[in-house]
Write a protein that holds these residues in place. Structure first.
Motif, PDB file in Angstrom:
ATOM      1  N   GLN A 173       0.817  -1.208   0.000  1.00 33.93           N
ATOM      2  CA  GLN A 173       0.000   0.000   0.000  1.00 33.93           C
ATOM      3  C   GLN A 173       0.853   1.262   0.000  1.00 33.93           C
ATOM      4  O   GLN A 173       0.469   2.286  -0.562  1.00 33.93           O
ATOM      5  CB  GLN A 173      -0.930   0.002   1.216  1.00 33.93           C
ATOM      6  N   GLU A 174       2.008   1.207   0.659  1.00 35.41           N
ATOM      7  CA  GLU A 174       2.829   2.401   0.787  1.00 35.41           C
ATOM      8  C   GLU A 174       3.751   2.626  -0.406  1.00 35.41           C
ATOM      9  O   GLU A 174       4.331   3.705  -0.551  1.00 35.41           O
ATOM     10  CB  GLU A 174       3.651   2.319   2.082  1.00 35.41           C
ATOM     11  N   THR A 175       3.919   1.615  -1.260  1.00 31.99           N
ATOM     12  CA  THR A 175       4.722   1.790  -2.462  1.00 31.99           C
ATOM     13  C   THR A 175       4.041   2.807  -3.372  1.00 31.99           C
ATOM     14  O   THR A 175       2.848   2.715  -3.631  1.00 31.99           O
ATOM     15  CB  THR A 175       4.878   0.446  -3.208  1.00 31.99           C
ATOM     16  N   LYS A 176       4.785   3.788  -3.831  1.00 32.04           N
ATOM     17  CA  LYS A 176       4.210   4.850  -4.655  1.00 32.04           C
ATOM     18  C   LYS A 176       3.969   4.338  -6.066  1.00 32.04           C
ATOM     19  O   LYS A 176       4.860   3.789  -6.706  1.00 32.04           O
ATOM     20  CB  LYS A 176       5.142   6.063  -4.675  1.00 32.04           C
ATOM     21  N   GLY A 177       2.752   4.511  -6.542  1.00 34.52           N
ATOM     22  CA  GLY A 177       2.388   4.034  -7.868  1.00 34.52           C
ATOM     23  C   GLY A 177       2.603   5.075  -8.948  1.00 34.52           C
ATOM     24  O   GLY A 177       2.575   6.278  -8.685  1.00 34.52           O
ATOM     25  N   ASP A 178       2.822   4.623 -10.162  1.00 31.56           N
ATOM     26  CA  ASP A 178       3.024   5.487 -11.318  1.00 31.56           C
ATOM     27  C   ASP A 178       1.961   5.175 -12.365  1.00 31.56           C
ATOM     28  O   ASP A 178       1.873   4.042 -12.847  1.00 31.56           O
ATOM     29  CB  ASP A 178       4.428   5.268 -11.902  1.00 31.56           C
ATOM     30  N   VAL A 179       1.156   6.174 -12.704  1.00 32.70           N
ATOM     31  CA  VAL A 179       0.048   5.972 -13.630  1.00 32.70           C
ATOM     32  C   VAL A 179       0.525   5.493 -14.994  1.00 32.70           C
ATOM     33  O   VAL A 179      -0.033   4.544 -15.575  1.00 32.70           O
ATOM     34  CB  VAL A 179      -0.783   7.266 -13.775  1.00 32.70           C
ATOM     35  N   LYS A 180       1.562   6.131 -15.525  1.00 36.41           N
ATOM     36  CA  LYS A 180       2.061   5.758 -16.855  1.00 36.41           C
ATOM     37  C   LYS A 180       2.601   4.332 -16.869  1.00 36.41           C
ATOM     38  O   LYS A 180       2.399   3.585 -17.821  1.00 36.41           O
ATOM     39  CB  LYS A 180       3.156   6.740 -17.293  1.00 36.41           C
ATOM     40  N   ALA A 181       3.292   3.968 -15.793  1.00 32.83           N
ATOM     41  CA  ALA A 181       3.794   2.599 -15.706  1.00 32.83           C
ATOM     42  C   ALA A 181       2.627   1.625 -15.586  1.00 32.83           C
ATOM     43  O   ALA A 181       2.635   0.540 -16.185  1.00 32.83           O
ATOM     44  CB  ALA A 181       4.729   2.467 -14.509  1.00 32.83           C
ATOM     45  N   GLY A 182       1.608   2.008 -14.823  1.00 30.85           N
ATOM     46  CA  GLY A 182       0.450   1.152 -14.649  1.00 30.85           C
ATOM     47  C   GLY A 182      -0.274   0.883 -15.944  1.00 30.85           C
ATOM     48  O   GLY A 182      -0.800  -0.222 -16.157  1.00 30.85           O
TER      49      GLY A 182
END
Length: 206
Positions: free
Chosen positions: A8-17
């Motif tokens: 949950q705390e790992t920062k997500g990246d929209v473009k990578a997603g």
């Protein structure tokens, strides 16, 4: 740090997603698509859902706290970073104007459903309009497909089943108070409300 909190705390990246959703779009990217396990129901809308909830759910499938063979297989293939990226991608798809959702549902529940909502203390976690939970890891449920909500609620009552069930002490305690008919009434009401989730059709399916 637990696996759940790390995911949950790992920062997500929209473009990578956007590059990691190939396994998702076959079900969640087709409006009205129905699954057949554990019974026929529309797959949940996840575009506009809370990113923290999506991450929490995927991690639960990965750990086996949520039992679903297909989702377990998909989640097992994802790293914490993958989960964070996919969650970020779907979370940014909130409906335009969703921030202006009414503080309370415009549609009043029946007397029966009002009593069920009170008994389950549903607003205490999911918010007065069921689209503004008190914790971002809790799902938005207003406007979600009613048949999916019904299946999800019943899964918290399942015990000693290798392929069906969800391990969540709070939700299990809530769901087990109700008959399946009462859970269906709750699901039908919640599904009828205005919400901020929808299905974003993928271009490759158009």
């Amino acid at each position: 740090m637990t696996a759940l909190s790390h995911a949950q705390e790992t920062k997500g990246d929209v473009k990578a997603g956007e590059k990691k959703i190939a396994m998702c779009i076959g079900c969640h990217g087709i409006p009205g698509y129905q699954a057949s396990f554990p019974e026929i129901h529309k797959v949940p809308m996840i575009s506009g859902q809370s990113g923290a909830y999506i991450a929490s759910a995927l991690d639960a499938y990965r750990k086996g706290d949520r039992k679903h063979p297909t989702m377990r297989g998909i989640a097992d293939s994802l790293t914490d970073q993958d989960i964070a990226d996919v969650a970020a991608y779907y979370a940014q798809h909130g409906k335009a104007g969703a921030a202006e959702l009414p503080a309370k549902p415009k549609r009043e529940p029946s007397v029966q459903v009002a009593e069920l909502l009170k008994k389950g203390a549903c607003v205490s976690c999911h918010g007065d309009n069921f689209a503004k939970p008190i914790d971002p890891s809790y799902p938005h449920i207003a406007g979600q497909h009613a048949d999916y909500l019904f299946v999800a609620l019943k899964s918290y009552k399942a015990e000693k089943n290798a392929n069906v069930g969800r391990s969540n002490a709070i939700m299990a305690g809530v769901a087990k108070q109700f008959t399946n008919a009462e859970l269906k009434a709750l699901a039908n009401y919640l599904g009828s409300l205005e919400g901020d989730m929808h299905t974003v059709p993928q271009s490759r399916f158009r």
